[in-house]
Scaffold this active site. Structure first.
Site, PDB file in Angstrom:
ATOM      1  NE  ARG A 109     -70.138  54.077 -41.824  1.00  0.00           N
ATOM      2  CZ  ARG A 109     -70.945  55.117 -41.776  1.00  0.00           C
ATOM      3  NH1 ARG A 109     -72.251  54.966 -41.708  1.00  0.00           N
ATOM      4  NH2 ARG A 109     -70.437  56.347 -41.815  1.00  0.00           N
ATOM      5  CG  HIS A 122     -70.660  57.958 -50.055  1.00  0.00           C
ATOM      6  ND1 HIS A 122     -69.412  58.473 -49.802  1.00  0.00           N
ATOM      7  CD2 HIS A 122     -70.774  56.850 -49.272  1.00  0.00           C
ATOM      8  CE1 HIS A 122     -68.801  57.709 -48.904  1.00  0.00           C
ATOM      9  NE2 HIS A 122     -69.611  56.714 -48.564  1.00  0.00           N
ATOM     10  CB  CYS A 172     -66.585  48.423 -53.093  1.00  0.00           C
ATOM     11  SG  CYS A 172     -67.792  47.500 -52.123  1.00  0.00           S
TER      12      CYS A 172
END
Lengths: 484, 487, 487, 484
Positions: A103, A202, A69
């Site tokens: 990540r 982003h 998301c």
């Protein structure tokens, strides 16, 4: 499309067969869902982009999507890697918890002292925060962050779904806190329900960098002709360090990295650089364009996967500079030619003719193609989780005719395709990994480099080659079928 | 940020500053400041409700977990399981977006159910919510009824559902309503007066150790008592690699679950993650309904076996009595490696009670006990447990604290080892204290979730990990002159 | 030493000398000198024959091991088992002294048998020898017959015996004659023509892992095939602590052992420690007699299951097929942690063949394989195994070498880890290479012998130990910037 | 003799009852064995030593004895701890293997470089060595040892059973090797069949030290008035370091330790010291007497277990020296009084009235009595594995009337006694440990300090107290009885 010991990995792959497979796959769906999914997959024709893939649409409800998301895009990709800030996951506990440490955006420094990326900060919303609002708590959080982490260079506030729904004014809180604490406090309305994927996260994050960061600092030292910024390298497993290394070897100064191992003040001064080099186009092309418009900084894409693409990119980058840099680029290429050839000599015989299906995010579905080809492999299917049209436009020419190109695949589509095309490797994410391994298909996680890396630049290729080889040729695959 | 002041220069943090703060964060002064935090949560030791609901869903035969909410949520829950179990975690969401905020998520749910049903051929779809529909107040009861009425799913297709707001409680609190809903959906109306199917309903509670589920089943087999192990993830999250992917391996048979109200008895093995479910049992059956402690360590395992023995009027099988004796043997033989050692432990309340009980059995001191979301009742229960043993004296219970608090506590008042999930590893790195990995999640080691921590074998496993960690440490850190063959 | 020279002064070794030699012993030059040793054995990886005989004796119901020889021998064997298993190891000796050297040990044997029989109420006394009677040539056959004749033991009381000279072979070579003698004593004359009792004789060979024995029994239970597990030490050396000491817990029932020649089939799971016993079976029964590799790793376990399946015409049970799939799953998931890693392994020949097979399955490289007493046949067999895999290329087999040789090999041509018993720990300390403990003896960690290394679960256990050792190492040795949550 | 919560641990223990128990125990035996065993056990009467225990006799064949052999006494006790020599277990593989690393005689130095105690050297006899003799091999071994370990200060050759039976001449080999290699090479005919226990191994080893070592070196520095040697401390778990520490604190110079952490050249120069302090009387009293006779060195026994005995011993030792040392001794005692009292205050309430059965070797059956008493405990039964009459003479006065004193117990006797007397702790060896733990009786290995230690001197007592407490009071004992 049966698997054979073919040396030509594209043998048997034709537009017709692939299109037939696409149709069969779509047959799985209801009419309504079929109509939605049909435009997202096609047999490739590099010469005819009429087959354009539809992208950046809502995921079909009820399918098993790999997408994240907006929050994931903001926290995991853009803001999280900036090492010297406290990034607050603002809202309930989960979002920050799940994205904590998963990540691999590595950083230099001392955790909890001058870098904070490996930590998880959250406002841990409770029912009362939903009912009465979380602004007051947020302000307290900013104060506490500054008190407990006096070296923090700023705070980002990454909103989770509820924040946008209950009408909190995080902008006002941030503004006041920034003033009082004398550090940037950046509100980022990246609620997970916004947009169709992490991609909007982003973009929203880029906007906040544009509005709150860019131009707020200048480098202490004078600007040089070779000053550049590395945009869209998130330092997964040390990627940015590997990329930075060869850029510096060719004489460039990497003044800022967006955002892997990033430092917020360096990012804030990026408007001073001479060139923006953009690796992950998807997540940051918008910022490159902003800087071009506002500060006249040219930008260019490049590709640091595999020696062929690295050499090509180094030359293209050097072409932006003077002869010294051009010579340096050749020297760098020459220096690494032999070691890279050794890698190829070792692994290519074990990988020649192997095929790959790629389904990841960002730049990888097209950028890794050359690296596989350096090893004698072919990408026979490639798809993006959250791409836009411009990504696909850049992909068609890289893929062979008849190969499969697709967008936001659901897991059942992937299963169908893998079953039919029998790639020797699936390169996708952790949610897909164990599905395909259960099916006996070698797999590498290609978001996290499967806890390996770096894969970028010359330092990365030997590791990439080794990893691909071990995934495909691990003798454990020989054990799958029981002899009884 | 748009003020017209002169643009500042980029500054670098000096080594001196770093060194100063690095020392400072280990001080008592810092601890005080840190413990006084009211808003900021740093490195919490808990996740959110839907994760618990999804675990339950995975534990039933042919069941597809379905997240009503943003798609990113589902991806997060799934990958959390993928990383811990290194297994697939098939689940869908109905991918609500902005328009859901305006119009509610009914249309997403309709479409989602229809697609999920069509594509993945589940025997049951278990719906639970993430934040968004909880904030906007979606009415799942109505929506699902409407979905049936409008033919998105067959009228008789089971679609249990649970409200699992992430801003309330933790993952263990999502376990409870989902399990209750599944049981109620499948068998809420199937109680037959006077019927006793002779079996035991066993409810593990939130537990991400597949080895524990297998151990429960083995125990019941040893007793030769039919058992419906609820939300049995042992095969779902530990399935054979055969070359064929099966999205629904194992799970509690739906038929058995549907007959739950006709069981001879029901036992829950956690109290904090099963409250609603146990209330439901109590309200709907006259058969015995018991909530026992999680059977970690010898005494708590004894309690379980005695209760089963009592409820079914069967002796404890010799096989288990022997196992008990072997565990006590191992514990006696190794007591000197754990005796009086101090531990910091963090995790879910029931699990903590179990591990603390085991440590006290070993003469070890559960010195910092941290439960990141809990209440006074838990604190009281834990204190009572500590009070049963001299080794519980001066031990500290911390509720509603996080791992950054724990770091301060361990920096200023040190322990010999930490026990908990992988998130504690930063404390162990910073402070040079070993971490014994147990609980959820463990994403940096392999296979640990395959080894039971409950029961007598679980006691041996915990003991082995802890004692051998200390022995490893001795061999690595001792002076040459103390490096020895025997330990 | 009695020369009339001036008395020398006490000298101290200088730090420089120590540093120089410390470096030197890690050099290629030193390795060459070291490998050229002909007489001196330093840090050997094997014990002597009687130990193997005693292990066998402990593995039979009510059996008292009896050492014919010096009493110190018995104390040594017993304490070796005490330390490894952390369990009692009741055994007696007949305490031969100087006069035995002159008159032979018959009187000691008489008195010893009489006392042992009276005091310890065994169902069988298993006699084996240490050096002294072997050197002087005591005739056990005659002595024991005489003991019966003279009434020191009842005429029909079973007293199997084995010659187990310590100056020949290793502990695995004492296993064989003792087992053969026990079987022959109990049932050598009980073969009934045409009788097939339907069971399998399963012979593990020298194996000090109690978990393995339990695993074999579980497998046979899964097959539902009656099994006589020979020399079953699983209860003898892993008995419950109940407050009552029982010197003979468990063991192979003598009645079953006595019927061995009437079994449906016999399988040995080691070839180097069972040769004589298997010859005896072949000579005395027409039923199938098979020697299989020790079932370590997936393929060797497959071999065993297929053979059982074939011999008894029963399919491999689904339970074991699933376990296999889970092991393959775990191995696949973790292959990246072992792939191409180099190992040094030392131990008994059959065990080495098994561990090497497992490592090759993982894509790991068994780089230095050291068997301290073996022969060319073993070397050839091992080489053939290595040749089946690309990961076996360039690996080295060292026979009749010791752990001081291995130290030189690892110093000059390093590996990523050692696998073997506790005696390797000095190499790991000196060279900073982790040791994965497996085999016998392990006297510096707890409980490891309780975990099977054979079968599919054994593969998971080995994998867990190895992979997590590497992951521990990464977390400890990596730079701060590479310290991560996931691995 | 039932176990009660008595505060007086001796309550119910009378000569008559104990003698009755002895008789019952002897009933287990055949007539012949009974006759042999009867003189080895008795109810104690400290005032009447007429009850003398018979000792140092052959073990009865077929009983389960705890004894080792002469080789064990030589390798494990006397020679093995000397750190700077290569000790070759000469004969078959086993003896050296089983005694490798299992006695915890710690040493300072770098293993394989200047110290070798933690290593195992053997000639690994094969059939051919038995048939053709091992002398040639032995010589090769000496050469190889010197070549591979150039800093070795000597070689000891510890014969195993076969060597003495096949007629090898290790004395000749050793003599030649010593000459050629220019280091002491000491042949020690400690074959396991010699004598009745490890005791003869000590004696034989002492003889070889006398014949080959003593007097062959002199200290480089001048001899001082306070130079002493510490005899019979084997540095189990660091015991000798703890003992040495307080001896030096009181102003004495410990010039040599026999043989824990021992250095052969220091041992060789021991004839120069002013006093020999002997802790383990059993293993080394002979050497003290030899040095007294030959060099006029006085010797005295002492006891460093528990603060009461330590203080007593320090004063007795000091009495051998001048006022300075006497004052120092008082200072040392004063310094440690409070810390020792703290230990007692912590553990005595948990151990008061507890009873112990001791069955070990060397000095411990009598020397540890005081340490238990410091903790409020009573030794109600004590026995030696390999004692002589003089050991028992020293033991009767230390034990209370009616307690059990015994020699070379077989395991079945111990079982019987433990069952009847129900001690709260059994302190014996590894072979006994798990037997009594299975019976639910707390146990500490008192040869190896159960992998803990040191137990000697002031450093040792807190560890001893902690260990005894944890053994007795471990909550695991509460788990033994299943509730079902």
């Amino acid at each position: 499309m049966e698997k054979t010991n073919k040396k030509n990995p594209l043998e048997g792959i034709t537009k017709e067969k692939t299109q037939e497979l696409v149709e069969k796959t779509l047959d799985l769906y209801t009419e309504k869902a079929r109509a939605k999914r049909a435009p997202h997959m096609s047999a490739n024709d590099p010469e005819d982009s009429g087959c354009a893939i539809r992208s950046n649409r809502k995921t079909v409800p009820g399918v098993m999507s790999a997408r994240g998301c907006a929050y994931a895009g903001a926290k995991g990709v853009v803001w999280g890697p900036i090492r010297d800030m406290v990034h607050v996951s603002h809202g309930p506990i989960g979002c920050g918890y799940y994205s904590w440490g998963t990540r691999r955006n590595l950083v230099d420094g001392t955790m909890g002292v001058d870098v904070f990326s490996a930590m998880q900060f959250t406002s841990d919303f409770q029912e009362r925060d939903i009912v009465y609002g979380g602004d007051e708590k947020l302000r307290k959080i900013c104060d506490e962050a500054k008190e407990l982490f006096p070296l923090t260079k700023g705070i980002s506030i990454l909103s989770e779904c509820p924040v946008g729904l209950i009408g909190d004014d995080i902008n006002a809180v941030a503004k006041n806190a920034a003033k009082d604490l004398e550090i940037p406090v950046v509100p980022c309305n990246c609620e997970g329900f916004r947009g169709v994927s992490q991609s909007l996260g982003h973009h929203i994050s880029n906007d906040t960098i544009r509005d709150h960061i860019i131009g707020t600092r200048e480098f202490a030292e004078p600007i040089g002709d070779y000053d550049i910024a590395l945009i869209g390298d998130y330092n997964i497993g040390g990627d940015a360090w590997a990329s930075k290394k060869i850029l510096e070897e060719m004489g460039l100064n990497v003044k800022a990295i967006w955002t892997g191992d990033g430092q917020i003040e360096h990012i804030a001064a990026t408007h001073q650089v001479k060139l923006n080099l953009i690796h992950c186009y998807r997540s940051m092309n918008y910022m490159a364009k902003v800087m071009e418009e506002k500060y006249g900084i040219p930008w260019m894409e490049f590709n640091f996967f595999g020696p062929t693409q690295i050499a090509k990119s180094l030359r293209e980058i050097a072409a932006q500079f003077d002869d010294k840099i051009k010579e340096n680029a050749e020297k760098v290429i020459a220096k690494y030619t032999e070691p890279m050839q050794k890698v190829i000599d070792e692994y290519r015989p074990r990988l020649e003719g192997k095929t790959v299906m790629v389904f990841v995010g960002g730049l990888r579905p097209r950028h890794t193609i050359g690296a596989y080809e350096d090893l004698g492999m072919k990408v026979i299917a490639s798809g993006y989780e959250f791409a836009h049209t411009d990504d696909y436009d850049r992909t068609y020419p890289e893929m062979d005719k008849g190969t499969l190109v697709f967008d936001d695949a659901s897991e059942i589509e992937l299963e169908k395709w893998v079953e039919a095309m029998r790639p020797d490797l699936v390169a996708s994410g952790v949610k897909e990994k164990y599905v395909f391994q259960k099916a006996g298909v070698p797999f590498r996680q290609m978001h996290s480099w499967d806890y390996s890396g770096p894969y970028h630049a010359y330092d990365g290729f030997p590791i990439f080659a080794r990893d691909i080889d071990m995934a495909i040729n691990s003798p454990t695959w020989g054990l799958v079928k029981a002899p009884f | 940020m748009s003020e017209q002041c002169a643009v500042k220069k980029v500054t670098e943090i000096t080594t001196e500053e770093v060194e100063r703060i690095k020392e400072w964060i280990n001080t008592e002064e810092y601890k005080e400041k840190n413990m006084a935090r009211e808003g900021l949560v740093i490195n919490p030791a808990h996740a959110c409700q839907p994760l618990g609901a999804q675990l339950v869903a995975h534990g039933f035969e042919g069941t597809l977990p379905f997240v009503h909410g943003s798609q990113g949520c589902a991806s997060y829950y799934r990958s959390a399981f993928n990383r811990h179990f290194r297994e697939p975690a098939p689940a869908v969401s109905d991918a609500m977006t902005e328009d859901g905020a305006v119009f509610g998520g009914q249309n997403n749910l309709f479409e989602g159910l229809e697609n999920a049903y069509t594509l993945y051929h589940p025997k049951m779809i278990a719906v639970f919510t993430s934040c968004m529909p909880e904030v906007i107040g979606d009415d799942l009861t109505a929506f699902i009824q409407n979905a049936r009425n409008e033919g998105h799913i067959p009228a008789d297709f089971p679609v249990p559902y649970a409200n699992t707001p992430s801003f309330n409680g933790t993952h263990i609190h999502g376990y409870d309503p989902m399990l209750k809903s599944i049981l109620n959906t499948l068998g809420g109306d199937k109680k037959v007066e006077g019927k006793d199917n002779g079996s035991l309903n066993l409810i593990p509670g939130f537990d991400a150790c597949t080895g524990n589920y297998r151990e429960y089943k083995r125990y019941m087999k040893a007793f030769d008592i039919p058992c419906t192990l609820m939300a049995d993830i042992s095969d779902s999250f530990d399935s054979p690699l055969t070359g064929t992917y099966n999205p629904y391996p194992g799970g509690t048979p739906l038929e058995d679950a549907a007959d739950a109200l006709n069981a001879h008895a029901t036992i829950a093995l956690q109290q904090y993650s099963t409250k609603e479910t146990m209330k439901w049992f109590s309200a709907n059956t006259d058969a015995p309904v018991e909530t026992l402690p999680m059977p970690i360590g010898v005494k708590k395992t004894d309690e379980l076996l005695m209760k089963i023995s009592e409820l079914f009027d069967k002796p404890v099988p010799q096989e288990l009595i022997d196992e008990r004796g072997r565990a006590v043997d191992a514990m006696t033989d190794a007591h000197q490696y754990l005796h009086n050692k101090k531990f910091a432990i963090y995790g879910d309340p029931d699990w903590l009670l179990g591990v603390v009980s085991f440590l006290l059995e070993m003469g070890a001191r559960p010195y910092h006990i941290l439960c990141s979301r809990s209440n006074k009742k838990f604190k009281k229960t834990m204190q009572e447990l500590l009070d049963t043993s001299p080794y519980g004296a001066d031990c500290n219970i911390w509720i509603n604290k996080d791992l950054w608090h724990l770091r301060s506590l361990c920096a200023t008042d040190p322990v010999d080892a930490l026990i908990g999930d992988a998130h504690g590893k930063f404390i162990t790195r910073d402070l040079g204290i070993p971490l014994i990995r147990a609980g959820f999640p463990i994403m940096d080691r392999v296979n640990l979730h395959r080894y039971p921590t409950i029961g007598y074998q679980g006691a041996i496993n915990l003991l082995t990990w802890i004692a051998n960690t200390f022995l490893d440490q001795v061999d690595v850190t001792c002076e040459d002159r103390n490096f020895e063959m025997m330990r």
